[in-house]
Structure formats: C-alpha cells, structure tokens
Design an enzyme around this catalytic site. Structure first.
Site, PDB file in Angstrom:
ATOM      1  N   LYS A 120       0.847  -1.193   0.000  1.00  0.00           N
ATOM      2  CA  LYS A 120       0.000   0.000   0.000  1.00  0.00           C
ATOM      3  C   LYS A 120       0.881   1.241   0.000  1.00  0.00           C
ATOM      4  CE  LYS A 120      -3.823   1.933   2.786  1.00  0.00           C
ATOM      5  NZ  LYS A 120      -4.649   1.715   4.004  1.00  0.00           N
ATOM      6  N   SER A 180      -9.519   1.472   3.385  1.00  0.00           N
ATOM      7  CA  SER A 180      -8.756   2.242   2.429  1.00  0.00           C
ATOM      8  C   SER A 180      -7.709   1.451   1.652  1.00  0.00           C
ATOM      9  CB  SER A 180      -8.044   3.393   3.149  1.00  0.00           C
ATOM     10  OG  SER A 180      -7.122   2.887   4.112  1.00  0.00           O
ATOM     11  N   SER A 224      -9.743  -0.908   7.431  1.00  0.00           N
ATOM     12  CA  SER A 224      -9.100  -0.673   6.135  1.00  0.00           C
ATOM     13  C   SER A 224      -8.335  -1.856   5.585  1.00  0.00           C
ATOM     14  CB  SER A 224      -8.170   0.550   6.221  1.00  0.00           C
ATOM     15  OG  SER A 224      -8.928   1.727   6.339  1.00  0.00           O
TER      16      SER A 224
END
Length: 547
Positions: free
Chosen positions: A132, A207, A231
């Site tokens: 990420k 996210s 997330s």
C-alpha cells in the site's frame, strides 16, 4: 515515531546475518536445492494459471522445487498488470496500482541466484508482493495517494517493508488507497478510483482497496495494508481474501503514514490463512522505532505456522456477536452467510454460543473513536521525519516554511475533494480543547474492559460476525455496513477476516473472528481450519489467466 531512520548499514548487516542463518534452514528443507533442469520447468500457461489460483505458500513450494523462478513470477504478475490495470475488453480496468517497482526483475534475478547458491532466506524468498502506498519505500515515492505528495521521498523503508525485503520478498508495485487512508471506497487524487475485480462497477473496499483488488486480480501473491477502522478487513471481505488486523503493538507502524497512533496498525492481506502466518513470521515483533511494539516482547511465537491446524475448531468456543447481525434487507444475505459460517465451524467441532445484545459494550465502542482527534498531530510528526525529501514549494504554503504539514497539504488543494473536506475539518483538533478527546480515550479503556469480560465470562476463544454487513457498493454510492470495524479498531483487539462465500450478485462476503490481544495463533488456527473445510475463495472472472 518521527525519530526513526535507523542507519541503513545496520539493516544491511542484519539482512546478511539472516541469509547466513536461513541458508542452513533452506538446505535442510530442500529449499536451497538447485533449480530444476529445463525438462522440469513449468510451461508458460501453467505459470499464467498459478499466479491467479495459487497462494504465496504454494508458490514458495514451486520455487523450492525448481519448477518456476522468481523472475518468471514477477514477469507473470507484470503481464497481468499490463493486461488488466487499464481499460480492456469492455471492462474499465482494475486501477489498483500507483506505481510499479522498476527494480522488481533485477531483485528477482538476484534472489534466484541466491537460491541457486543454496542461500534461501525463508518461505517468502522470491515471492512477489504488493505494498500500500502509505508504506515508506526508499527506492520509490510514498504518496498516500495524493497529488500533493507525488514527489514525497522517504529516507528509508518502513520497518515492515524492510523486514519483508530481508526475508526475500519482492515488491512488484505500490497500490492505490483511499487518499490519506481517509475513506472506504479507494479513490485518490493521484490514483483515481480502484475497482473491484469481482464487479468493476463496484468499489473494492478501503482504504487498502488497491492491495485487496490487486491481490484478487493477480497482480501480486499477497500484500500489506493498514487498518485504522476496517481498512484491511473491508477490502479483504470485498475481494474474497484473508486479512488480519493485528493486535495493537504486534507489528511496527514505523514508516506508515498515520491517521491515529492510537488506532493504526499495519498488517497482511492474502489468499490464505497460511500466507498470513508467513508474513507475520517476517514482520511481527519489537521495533524500538515504534514504542507500542514493546507490548509484543515475549508474546511472539517461534513461528505462526505452528498454529495452522485443521483440527483447531475442535472444542473451540466461539461467540456469535449478534449486535452485528443485521436483519435489514440489504444485510440479510451477509447475515445468512455468517450464520452458515458458524454452522460450518460447529461441524468442525466448535461450540457456538449466541450472545445476547451487549448495549454497554456497544455504547463504549461507538463512543471511543479518536482518529479524527489525532490525525493532524500524528501526520505532522510523520511528515517531519528527518531525511525526507519533498518540494520546498509545498512546505512554504503555510508556516513553518521548512517542513510540510497537514496545513500545507490542505492549502495546496491537491487532494480529492471529499478527503480534502475531511482533512480541513481535522485542522486544529490536535491543538484545540482536549476534554472530549480524553473522554473518548476513557471510553476506549472501558470498551477494552467490557470486551475482555465478555470473552472471559463466556469462556470464548473468539467472537464471530460479518467483516462488513453489506456487499461492495456501486461506485458513486455510499458503502453501508462499516460500523462493524469499530469493535477491533476501538479496542486494539486482533481480528481475522476470512472468505465466507458470495452473495447472489456474485460479490464476496467475509466472516470475521476477533480474539484477545496477541491471540493471533488462536485466530489463525481457527481461520485455517475453517478455510480448509470450506474453500470459499474463488478468483474473479473479470481478470482470468492470460493465454
């Protein structure tokens, strides 16, 4: 954690020591054997299928047997990114990647050479992963998905990234996220809208949706996300993956752009519980640059793989957290799948306990979210990390003129509009009146106490409930069913999300297991047994194996 930035020479020495130690391990297990001759190598069609179907554990076995090389795997994942990232064949494209790592092929070749010499660092040696883009990488920018930080260059790797590289993992790409990890649909000013490969008209969760969608679409074998409130678990659920929100303090957050020191964790997402165990073995444990990890000392097993027992559910006691089993129309399908999951666990030998409503616990959990209070304080601390490189024009937008702050980012306006609004609302919260913030922290402590009591008084090994109570929403529509994320996030207890099946629309649903702090071995054992018994995961049809 602003004072991190350990000397890279120390890390290099540690990496070298790790190779020496694991060489013997690789030789003893056959992992250090020479690659097979050309007659035993896999056909390109086999590799194209493996990178879609197989988890990192199985790919590691193929690497050890010599049937495939790390270079071949990286090239196969890169080919899939080329094929499915952007629009193709009537599909809009997954759009999960912020940037590819240009050194991935060279890194893979180096690791293949190590393997040929008999030096195998461990089971992640040569495994391609996704990271990420709020994790620092010294060789690539770390943008948090924002145009404002597109040229943000950290001084070194985030601790978990450094540990994965030392274990022999390869970074294929950094993935999109909901900008500054401040949302659940995974849209950012730099990366745009990531799409769910199970239905590209729907969101992938967030996210960490770029990591989730990327793994599901076969852009990497597994990956890292971060979780402030769901997330990791939301994209795992929406992409038929396993995701772990680890105990607060199990793994270092050093070098992960923060939202909240109190609630943030970084953790793995993968196709299997086995892969989660491998990644934890590489990443969990004490890091002096993250004081919260002091709590992990003496609580990390020699290997998490020892917990992978297909009889772990026998005699386990699992409580159904009925507060999160909604009977509303859109949630009925998810509730039914979670009920079915509990029945499957019972069939494997578990005792299932339906828990009555927990109003006191729910009230404390719902009143204890603090990330909005902490975002400015913690993000500014991260942005001031020594050695970071950034455009001076960005720092000069607001005082002080020599470092970047949240105020600079807001003033730049280079943030997707919905996130910009949230960031504006958080300006001044860390320096304003703190009474309400301290009340929320007190409620967090109360929630922790009540959750401990619930587990103890009912002699439970874990709670079970949906990871998200509704399927992934259409892009542009609000995602409902996310309040569930509070229970783990607002207490710091670990939670493991596992595939539980599909809705009639063909969308994945995840079931979540929550346990006591540092009970990851128990959760992994329960999850492994359940996954081995059900095999719910299947790859998305919109990103099939390449010919």
């Amino acid at each position: 954690m602003a004072g991190r930035r350990r000397n890279r020479h120390i890390r290099a020495a540690a990496l070298a020591a790790g190779v020496v130690v694991l060489t013997a391990l690789g030789s003893a297990t056959g992992g250090g054997a020479a690659l097979g001759d050309a007659g035993t190598r896999a056909a390109p069609a086999d590799i194209a299928r493996w990178v879609v179907d197989l988890d990192a554990t199985k790919l590691g076995e193929l690497l050890a047997s010599g049937r495939v090389t790390s270079v071949q795997l990286v090239k196969a994942y890169q080919a899939r990114i080329d094929a499915y990232e952007q629009a193709y064949a009537g599909q809009p494209g997954v759009n999960a990647v912020i940037r590819e790592d240009r050194t991935a092929i060279a890194d893979a070749a180096r690791l293949d050479a190590e393997r040929r010499r008999g030096s195998v660092r461990g089971p992640l040696h040569g495994i391609p992963l996704l990271i990420k883009d709020n994790y620092d990488t010294e060789d690539m920018p770390t943008s948090s998905g924002s145009v404002a930080l597109r040229r943000w260059r950290p001084a070194d790797d985030a601790e978990q990234v450094a540990r994965l590289r030392a274990a022999g993992a390869i970074i294929v790409a950094k993935t999109n996220l909901h900008e500054f990890a401040s949302g659940v649909e995974t849209i950012s000013s730099l990366g745009g809208q990531t799409r769910n490969p199970y239905d590209q008209t729907r969101n992938p969760g967030g996210s960490s949706g770029g990591t989730g969608a990327g793994i599901a679409a076969g852009f990497g074998a597994a990956g890292l996300g971060s979780d402030t409130c769901g997330s990791i678990r939301s994209p795992a659920a929406h992409n038929s993956l396993v995701g772990l929100r680890p105990s607060q303090g199990l793994s270092s957050r050093d070098g992960i752009a923060p939202l909240s020191d109190t609630q943030d964790v970084g953790g793995p997402m993968a196709k299997s519980v086995s892969d989660i165990a491998l990644i934890l073995d590489a990443t969990a444990g004490y890091d002096p640059d993250d004081p919260s990890t002091q709590a992990s000392i003496g609580r990390i097993p020699r290997t998490y793989t020892a917990a992978l027992d297909d009889t772990a559910l026998v005699n386990a006691r699992i409580g159904v957290f009925t507060d999160y089993l909604s009977t509303s129309g859109p949630a009925q399908v998810t509730t039914a799948l979670v009920r079915a999951a509990a029945e499957d666990m019972a069939a494997q030998g578990a005792t299932i306990v339906d828990l009555p409503a927990q109003p006191a616990l729910m009230a404390a959990v719902d009143a204890s979210s603090v990330f909005a209070d902490e975002t400015e304080r913690d993000l500014n601390r991260y942005l001031a990390t020594p050695g970071t490189r950034f455009p001076r024009s960005l720092a000069r937008l607001e005082p002080p003129a020599d470092i970047v702050t949240l105020a600079d980012i807001v003033t730049s306006g280079q943030v997707t509009p919905t996130v910009l609004k949230r960031l504006k609302e958080r300006l001044g919260t860390s320096t304003g009146p703190q009474d309400a913030y301290h009340q929320r922290l007190a409620r967090r402590a109360e929630a922790q106490r009540l959750l401990h009591e619930l587990l103890k008084n009912n002699d439970l090994d874990a709670l079970v409930y949906p990871a998200v109570s509704q399927q992934a929403a259409l892009i542009g529509q609000p995602q409902e069913g996310l309040r569930i994320c509070f229970l783990a996030a607002n207490t710091g207890f670990p939670a493991l999300t596992i595939p539980a099946g599909f809705t009639p629309d063909g969308m994945p649903v995840g079931v979540e297991l929550l346990g006591r702090p540092f009970s990851e071995p128990t959760l992994l054992g329960l999850g492994f047994d359940y996954q081995q018994a059900t095999h719910h995961r299947r790859p998305p049809t919109s990103t099939p194996p390449l010919n």
